[in-house]
Design an enzyme around this catalytic site. Structure first.
Site, short mmCIF file in Angstrom:
data_model
loop_
_atom_site.label_atom_id
_atom_site.label_comp_id
_atom_site.label_asym_id
_atom_site.label_seq_id
_atom_site.Cartn_x
_atom_site.Cartn_y
_atom_site.Cartn_z
N TRP A 90 1.46 11.01 -4.07
CA TRP A 90 1.36 10.79 -2.62
C TRP A 90 1.30 12.12 -1.89
O TRP A 90 2.23 12.93 -1.98
CB TRP A 90 2.55 9.98 -2.11
CG TRP A 90 2.52 8.54 -2.54
CD1 TRP A 90 2.51 8.07 -3.83
CD2 TRP A 90 2.50 7.39 -1.70
NE1 TRP A 90 2.48 6.70 -3.83
CE2 TRP A 90 2.47 6.25 -2.55
CE3 TRP A 90 2.51 7.20 -0.31
CZ2 TRP A 90 2.45 4.94 -2.05
CZ3 TRP A 90 2.49 5.90 0.19
CH2 TRP A 90 2.46 4.79 -0.67
N TYR A 118 -2.15 9.83 3.08
CA TYR A 118 -1.15 9.10 3.86
C TYR A 118 -0.47 10.01 4.89
O TYR A 118 0.63 10.48 4.68
CB TYR A 118 -0.12 8.54 2.87
CG TYR A 118 0.97 7.65 3.42
CD1 TYR A 118 0.68 6.48 4.12
CD2 TYR A 118 2.31 7.96 3.19
CE1 TYR A 118 1.69 5.65 4.58
CE2 TYR A 118 3.33 7.14 3.64
CZ TYR A 118 3.01 5.98 4.34
OH TYR A 118 4.03 5.16 4.78
N ARG A 123 1.91 7.43 12.10
CA ARG A 123 1.89 6.64 10.86
C ARG A 123 2.97 5.55 10.87
O ARG A 123 4.05 5.73 11.39
CB ARG A 123 2.11 7.57 9.67
CG ARG A 123 1.86 6.93 8.33
CD ARG A 123 2.08 7.94 7.21
NE ARG A 123 3.50 8.26 7.04
CZ ARG A 123 3.94 9.31 6.34
NH1 ARG A 123 3.09 10.16 5.80
NH2 ARG A 123 5.22 9.53 6.22
N ASP A 124 2.63 4.41 10.24
CA ASP A 124 3.56 3.28 10.12
C ASP A 124 4.12 2.88 11.48
O ASP A 124 5.33 2.90 11.72
CB ASP A 124 4.69 3.60 9.14
CG ASP A 124 4.23 3.54 7.69
OD1 ASP A 124 3.04 3.26 7.46
OD2 ASP A 124 5.06 3.77 6.80
N SER A 130 9.12 5.19 7.18
CA SER A 130 8.05 6.07 6.70
C SER A 130 7.24 6.67 7.83
O SER A 130 6.07 7.00 7.66
CB SER A 130 7.13 5.30 5.74
OG SER A 130 7.83 4.86 4.60
N ASP A 169 -0.92 0.81 4.98
CA ASP A 169 -0.29 0.18 6.16
C ASP A 169 -1.01 0.44 7.48
O ASP A 169 -0.58 -0.11 8.50
CB ASP A 169 1.17 0.64 6.34
CG ASP A 169 2.07 0.20 5.21
OD1 ASP A 169 1.65 -0.63 4.40
OD2 ASP A 169 3.20 0.71 5.13
N HIS A 214 -1.50 -6.95 1.55
CA HIS A 214 -1.34 -7.84 0.39
C HIS A 214 -1.46 -9.28 0.86
O HIS A 214 -1.68 -9.54 2.05
CB HIS A 214 0.01 -7.59 -0.29
CG HIS A 214 1.20 -7.67 0.62
ND1 HIS A 214 1.70 -8.85 1.11
CD2 HIS A 214 1.97 -6.69 1.14
CE1 HIS A 214 2.75 -8.62 1.88
NE2 HIS A 214 2.93 -7.30 1.93
N TRP A 217 0.40 -10.58 3.87
CA TRP A 217 0.15 -9.86 5.13
C TRP A 217 -1.19 -10.29 5.71
O TRP A 217 -1.24 -11.12 6.62
CB TRP A 217 0.21 -8.36 4.85
CG TRP A 217 0.19 -7.47 6.05
CD1 TRP A 217 -0.14 -7.80 7.34
CD2 TRP A 217 0.55 -6.08 6.07
NE1 TRP A 217 -0.03 -6.70 8.16
CE2 TRP A 217 0.39 -5.64 7.41
CE3 TRP A 217 0.96 -5.17 5.11
CZ2 TRP A 217 0.64 -4.31 7.79
CZ3 TRP A 217 1.21 -3.86 5.49
CH2 TRP A 217 1.05 -3.44 6.80
N TRP A 317 10.58 -5.80 2.57
CA TRP A 317 9.76 -4.83 1.86
C TRP A 317 10.52 -3.61 1.35
O TRP A 317 9.97 -2.80 0.60
CB TRP A 317 8.64 -4.31 2.79
CG TRP A 317 9.15 -3.77 4.10
CD1 TRP A 317 9.25 -4.46 5.27
CD2 TRP A 317 9.64 -2.45 4.38
NE1 TRP A 317 9.76 -3.65 6.27
CE2 TRP A 317 10.03 -2.41 5.74
CE3 TRP A 317 9.79 -1.30 3.61
CZ2 TRP A 317 10.54 -1.27 6.34
CZ3 TRP A 317 10.32 -0.16 4.21
CH2 TRP A 317 10.69 -0.15 5.56
N LYS A 345 2.78 3.10 -6.12
CA LYS A 345 4.12 3.54 -5.71
C LYS A 345 4.89 4.04 -6.92
O LYS A 345 5.07 3.31 -7.89
CB LYS A 345 4.87 2.36 -5.08
CG LYS A 345 6.34 2.63 -4.77
CD LYS A 345 6.53 3.64 -3.64
CE LYS A 345 8.01 3.81 -3.32
NZ LYS A 345 8.23 4.75 -2.19
N ASP A 351 12.02 3.50 -0.68
CA ASP A 351 11.18 3.03 0.42
C ASP A 351 11.76 3.44 1.78
O ASP A 351 11.03 3.49 2.77
CB ASP A 351 11.08 1.50 0.40
CG ASP A 351 10.34 0.99 -0.81
OD1 ASP A 351 9.30 1.57 -1.17
OD2 ASP A 351 10.80 0.01 -1.43
#
Length: 396
Positions: A90, A118, A123-124, A130, A169, A214, A217, A317, A345, A351
């Site tokens: 990552w 990423y 972000r997120d 994250s 995401d 996924h 989602w 999650w 991952k 997480d």
């Protein structure tokens, strides 16, 4: 029917050259020992995973070997076997780009180096654990200090094959969480940033997959078409890049590949989601992508899907309890749209933190079905890693 607002927040979380000798020819770009003797050209209209093995990168190997040193007996031996399994690296901050080049040393010609892109501004947008380093609006920094640097590095290592997962995401949040202010503010940057990444990283030695969440989602019946159109619009805005193969699913997720009836199929609202496992999701979302005009082959993260049942809700999650390592990376998926099972991952990296006083604490990391204690996102959790080994299916 879409998920409730509360649950939706939960989801914010070619040709192969012959092996080279290690002598560098004058005037040629620097290459890692073991790389191919000529530039790699990947044909993204084909499944490159039938020719390449996902590389067990040295960064994760070092984490796992350190973990094994804290273990004994059969558990330690199993941990060392995990170090030999291919896993994505990552690049989740500008500084962490520095991890990549050392990890490229010794990548064999028949291996493909997995890399997660990423670091979008904001972000997120629907989670805290994250959140990225770049604020909303810092799109120029994303382009010049992050994507351009990645592109230059990958270009220098033209004799190595790369598989990229683009921005987990991000675009899915614009489908299901756009009612949140943070996501509204981040939306333009997400779309511009992902399109820029597509264009800049559209290199001959690269195959790209954009994240599509996924089955729990974007797999909801009402989310399939909007989700596919969101991804396809950005793909087209980028000029329909030739090296984009399709989409990545279940990244850092927990869903089973072919479980019947599916972990949450019998929930009261299960009737509104036909994507009760990831195989069904690939089929349904792949069809929607084709209709929307985008390549629709997939890779599926199976890294932590070996022991279902730990989640109390589909949307939970964060560091799910009782999870286990899942099916190993392979191109033998039995599904024509699914190129490969992969480990995106790195199992053992957290997480998100369970420390309620932390700035990046997310309430989902404090739920009953979240492992505690857990450190900040991306940091190593020894006890969790040992649990993944104990619950692995198939066994390590």
């Amino acid at each position: 029917m879409k998920l409730s607002a509360a649950t939706l927040v939960a989801f914010a979380a070619g040709a192969i050259g012959a092996p080279a000798d290690t002598i560098k020819k004058a005037g040629t770009p620097r290459q890692a020992p073991g790389a191919c003797e000529s530039p790699v050209e990947l044909d993204a209209s084909t499944n490159v995973w039938t020719q390449y093995t996902l590389h067990p990168n040295s960064f994760y190997r070092a984490e796992v070997e350190a973990a094994a040193a804290e273990m004994s007996g059969e558990a330690a031996e199993a941990a060392l076997r995990v170090a030999d399994i291919g896993t994505f690296l990552w690049a989740d901050t500008i500084a962490n780009i520095e991890r990549i080049e050392p990890a490229l040393e010794g990548v064999p010609c028949d291996h493909i180096f997995g890399l997660v892109v990423y670091d979008l501004p904001g972000r997120d947008c629907a989670a805290k654990a994250s959140n990225g380093e770049l604020a909303v609006g810092e799109i120029d920094r994303y382009k010049t200090e992050y994507i351009d640097v990645l592109a230059e590095l990958i270009t220098r290592y033209s004799n190595t094959a790369f598989a990229l997962v683009i921005e987990p995401d991000s675009l899915p949040n614009l489908v299901t969480n756009i009612d949140q202010t943070n996501c509204q503010q981040a939306a333009a940057g997400y779309r511009e940033g992902v399109a820029y990444a597509f264009k800049k990283l559209n290199l001959p030695n690269v195959v790209m997959y954009v994240d599509a969440g996924h089955g729990g989602w974007l797999g909801w019946n009402d989310n399939l078409r909007p989700g596919a159109e969101e991804l396809a619009d950005v793909y087209k805005a980028a000029g329909s890049p030739s090296q984009l193969r399709g989409f990545a699913t279940n990244v850092a997720g927990w869903n089973q590949w072919d479980a019947e009836p599916g972990e949450f199929a019998n929930d009261p609202d299960g009737q509104y989601n036909a994507a009760q496992n990831e195989q069904k999701y690939v089929t349904l979302f792949g069809a929607a992508l084709a209709t929307a005009g985008m390549p629709n082959h997939a890779i599926v993260d199976t890294g932590r899907s070996g022991n279902p049942g730990g989640r109390l809700e589909w949307g939970d999650w964060c560091n799910v309890v009782d999870a286990g390592f899942g099916p190993r990376p392979t191109s033998e998926t039995g599904d024509s749209l699914t190129d490969a099972f992969v480990w995106v991952k790195p199992g053992g990296e957290s997480d998100g933190t369970s420390d309620t006083s932390a700035v990046r604490y997310d309430s989902f990391c404090g739920l009953e079905d979240a492992f505690k204690p857990s450190p900040e996102a991306g940091q190593w959790n020894q006890a969790y890693f040992e649990m993944l080994i104990e619950n692995a299916n198939p066994p390590i």
